[in-house]
Motif scaffolding. Sequence first.
Motif, mmCIF file in Angstrom:
data_model
loop_
_atom_site.group_PDB
_atom_site.id
_atom_site.type_symbol
_atom_site.label_atom_id
_atom_site.label_comp_id
_atom_site.label_asym_id
_atom_site.label_seq_id
_atom_site.Cartn_x
_atom_site.Cartn_y
_atom_site.Cartn_z
ATOM 1 N N GLU A 8 -0.858 3.114 -13.069
ATOM 2 C CA GLU A 8 -1.794 1.771 -12.147
ATOM 3 C C GLU A 8 -1.454 0.742 -12.700
ATOM 4 O O GLU A 8 -1.164 -0.595 -13.162
ATOM 5 N N ARG A 36 1.236 6.932 -6.647
ATOM 6 C CA ARG A 36 1.176 8.564 -7.081
ATOM 7 C C ARG A 36 1.005 9.041 -6.843
ATOM 8 O O ARG A 36 0.977 10.285 -7.476
ATOM 9 N N LYS A 82 2.177 1.483 -3.398
ATOM 10 C CA LYS A 82 0.653 2.259 -4.591
ATOM 11 C C LYS A 82 0.837 4.097 -3.846
ATOM 12 O O LYS A 82 0.696 5.019 -4.930
ATOM 13 N N GLN A 122 0.683 -0.886 -0.390
ATOM 14 C CA GLN A 122 -0.264 -0.386 -0.248
ATOM 15 C C GLN A 122 0.959 1.112 -0.130
ATOM 16 O O GLN A 122 0.375 2.244 -0.474
ATOM 17 N N GLU A 153 -0.479 -3.634 -12.817
ATOM 18 C CA GLU A 153 -1.490 -3.824 -12.358
ATOM 19 C C GLU A 153 -0.517 -5.998 -13.597
ATOM 20 O O GLU A 153 -0.623 -6.174 -13.197
#
Length: 297
Positions: free
Chosen positions: A285, A133, A129, A126, A289
């Motif tokens: 993203e 961003r 991530k 997390q 992924e």
Amino acid sequence: MKLLKKILVATDSRLSDQCIVEAAYQLAKHNGASLTIVTVVPRLNWAAKFADEDAKSLDQSLQDEASERLMQIVDPYLGKEVEVKTKLLEGKASINLIREVIAGDYDLLIAVSKGKASRRSGTFGQTAKQLLRNCPCPLLLTPRGVLPEFKHVTACVDTSSGDSLDAELNDKVYNLASAISQQNEARMSVLQAWTMEGEAILRTRLKPKVVDGYARSTFNHQKELLTKFLAQFRADDIENDIHLIKGPAPQTIGFFTLDHHVDLVVMGTVARSGLTGMLLGNTAEKILERIEWLSKF
């Protein structure tokens, strides 16, 4: 070309293996940059503080322990060629690392892709991530407990928009990929994914030969823009590793990474502000992924 002057590395002082520090040190040494090594101590939640009458003492104890472990981590690197500093941060990792990047005006943040305590499945935790961003400087994510070895570095660019901010981002992506590949004596490739806007609709309305002609024109235009971009870098030594591939960016980059055994993908996450920037971030993203999903097979 030495692009980096100040490097920030985020480490979890609880880990026994600190390969990330060695990687950061070597990168700083190669660029003549200073290195700041930080660890983030989480704050106790309100329930723990309410239950413990001596919460301040407990907070201090946790900080002291983290500080001691941090000094043990950096001790082998002190007094050598690279200027090494340490810093202890407290609170939410992603927020405090971003604040530190802004306050210290760092050129690069290095962090693990997934922490020891992460409960998230997959390659990226997390914190990683959130950094992808929101981090305002280039971010290098590496696997935990593994000394990064880059044999093939790919720079993902998009020269099609003509936007000055996109052009600036493309320059940064190319230069960083080039610097890392040179340091590691690695193969470098440049990849651009392209699509023809409205192709699906056109194929339901026009003859295949006509649409194919439009597609060839689009490809030639994209090739001209990419060639013009690369000319400024004198990229003759990688002319056989320049790829202009038709398809959506997430799938194209994902499969290219797998098929060509790419160790490091250098790409932008958000080039613009506002809604357009959010869409670009969403594309980035999706690329991550896709790479994450493909790596499982």
